[in-house]
Design an enzyme around this catalytic site. Structure first.
Site, PDB file in Angstrom:
ATOM      1  N   THR A 105       6.532   5.127   3.719  1.00 48.41           N
ATOM      2  CA  THR A 105       5.105   5.167   3.390  1.00 48.41           C
ATOM      3  C   THR A 105       4.208   4.727   4.529  1.00 48.41           C
ATOM      4  O   THR A 105       3.189   5.357   4.831  1.00 48.41           O
ATOM      5  CB  THR A 105       4.840   4.257   2.173  1.00 48.41           C
ATOM      6  N   GLN A 134       4.965   9.929  -0.611  1.00 49.19           N
ATOM      7  CA  GLN A 134       3.801   9.135  -0.248  1.00 49.19           C
ATOM      8  C   GLN A 134       3.181   9.675   1.042  1.00 49.19           C
ATOM      9  O   GLN A 134       3.898  10.026   1.968  1.00 49.19           O
ATOM     10  CB  GLN A 134       4.189   7.670  -0.077  1.00 49.19           C
ATOM     11  N   GLN A 156      -0.495  11.100  -3.308  1.00 50.22           N
ATOM     12  CA  GLN A 156       0.057   9.779  -3.600  1.00 50.22           C
ATOM     13  C   GLN A 156      -0.245   8.823  -2.448  1.00 50.22           C
ATOM     14  O   GLN A 156      -0.031   9.144  -1.276  1.00 50.22           O
ATOM     15  CB  GLN A 156       1.575   9.861  -3.809  1.00 50.22           C
ATOM     16  N   ASP A 157      -0.792   7.635  -2.790  1.00 46.52           N
ATOM     17  CA  ASP A 157      -1.045   6.570  -1.805  1.00 46.52           C
ATOM     18  C   ASP A 157      -2.123   6.942  -0.790  1.00 46.52           C
ATOM     19  O   ASP A 157      -1.969   6.730   0.410  1.00 46.52           O
ATOM     20  CB  ASP A 157       0.244   6.197  -1.064  1.00 46.52           C
ATOM     21  N   ASP A 180      -1.040   5.847  -7.663  1.00 45.43           N
ATOM     22  CA  ASP A 180      -1.265   4.610  -6.894  1.00 45.43           C
ATOM     23  C   ASP A 180      -2.123   4.885  -5.665  1.00 45.43           C
ATOM     24  O   ASP A 180      -1.847   4.378  -4.572  1.00 45.43           O
ATOM     25  CB  ASP A 180       0.077   3.999  -6.460  1.00 45.43           C
ATOM     26  N   ARG A 236      -1.627  -0.451 -12.190  1.00 42.03           N
ATOM     27  CA  ARG A 236      -0.368  -1.129 -12.492  1.00 42.03           C
ATOM     28  C   ARG A 236      -0.073  -2.077 -11.327  1.00 42.03           C
ATOM     29  O   ARG A 236      -0.436  -1.796 -10.174  1.00 42.03           O
ATOM     30  CB  ARG A 236       0.777  -0.130 -12.699  1.00 42.03           C
TER      31      ARG A 236
END
Length: 320
Positions: A105, A134, A156-157, A180, A236
């Site tokens: 990531t 990611q 993502q990310d 996320d 989360r």
């Protein structure tokens, strides 16, 4: 004859010194343009034209264009404003993702900001990799970073706020992603932003340390979603003690009744600091919220209007 040669040599030496002094004069305004009409054609080149640790303001004007480059703003740069000509037409983009050569990531960023006291205005910062893992668009490590009218695009990310106790502010920005897509340990205020979910998943994944009072704060933001998206969680906890609050935000119907998720770990429910205050919209109903999240009182919510509280009693920096 010898005296004359000595004088000539001295004059040449003085001229050389003057030329060198002139060559090392630093500009306080730089222009970056892909078509070659500015001082530099790429942002990476422009970094070399900024003096390290200067105590005066430098403005980098970025003309409209597609800048396909992986950019690092190094730790020795500070007091710089990066200003795009048009947020939708001044685009910094790259396409790394975590599954390229086991990249992981944290090396996938398009723009990595290591310096302090920097401002970014009217820019699109994008990771346009396919949804194969990611893929970070913006990776921050510096302190006192301000993003104004920027578009942060990815899946993502998308936005990784990478260092604990660093302070960030996002004003009137558009941030999109799938899973996320705002994550990390920093203290960050998102004010008057649009937060757009492209898939059923999670918006935030804070990892706020236990000893840091403020994590992610969303004020007066509007949460939207792509067609067909109907089950999105506000957040989360990536790590215990994650802190995220939504204050006076408009939550679309894609926000699920539970609101928050424990990342399949009941222990997170004992430490997560998740709250909302006077949010509106179809996704703002509180009767179905998880029991371990809460609604702020008027007194608690008022603290988030105080920038000294938000940014750790920082009287020297008020991004609002």
């Amino acid at each position: 004859m010898g005296k004359r040669l000595f004088v000539m040599a001295a004059v040449l030496l003085m001229c050389s010194a003057a030329a060198l002094h002139s060559a090392t004069q630093w500009k306080d305004t730089l222009v970056v343009a892909r078509d070659g009409t500015g001082d530099y054609r790429t942002l990476t080149e422009a970094m070399e034209g900024i003096r390290a640790f200067m105590d005066y303001k430098v403005t980098v004007l970025i003309k409209n264009g597609l800048y396909k480059e992986k950019v690092v703003v190094p730790s020795w740069l500070q007091n710089v404003d990066f200003v795009g000509e048009d947020a939708e037409k001044t685009i910094i983009t790259y396409d790394d993702h975590a599954n390229i050569n086991k990249m992981g990531t944290f090396r996938t960023y398009t723009l990595k900001v290591e310096g302090n006291n920097l401002t970014f205005r009217n820019l699109t910062i994008e990771n346009n990799a396919a949804q194969l893992g990611q893929a970070v668009a913006l990776h921050t490590e510096g302190d006192r970073l301000l993003f104004v009218n920027c578009r942060l695009l990815g899946n993502q990310d998308t936005v990784y706020t990478g260092v604990a106790s660093t302070r960030l502010c996002f004003l009137n920005c558009y941030i999109e992603g799938t899973t996320d897509f705002i994550f990390g340990p920093s203290t960050a205020l998102f004010q008057d932003c649009i937060i757009h979910s492209k898939r059923n998943s999670y918006i935030t994944a804070a990892s706020t340390p236990q000893d840091v009072a403020v994590g992610y704060v969303f004020c007066n933001c509007r949460l939207t979603a792509a067609p067909g998206v109907n089950k999105v969680y506000l957040g989360r906890p990536w790590r215990p003690y994650a802190a995220t609050v939504f204050i006076r935000c408009q939550l679309g119907k894609h926000i699920c009744p539970a609101g928050w998720d424990n990342w399949r770990n009941e222990a997170n429910e004992r430490t997560a600091r998740y709250a909302e205050y006077k949010c509106t919209g179809e996704g703002a109903a509180t009767d179905g919220r998880v029991k371990w999240a809460r609604q702020l009182t008027d007194e608690e919510a008022a603290r988030y209007d105080d920038t000294e509280y938000l940014f750790g009693l920082c009287k020297q920096w008020n991004p609002l």
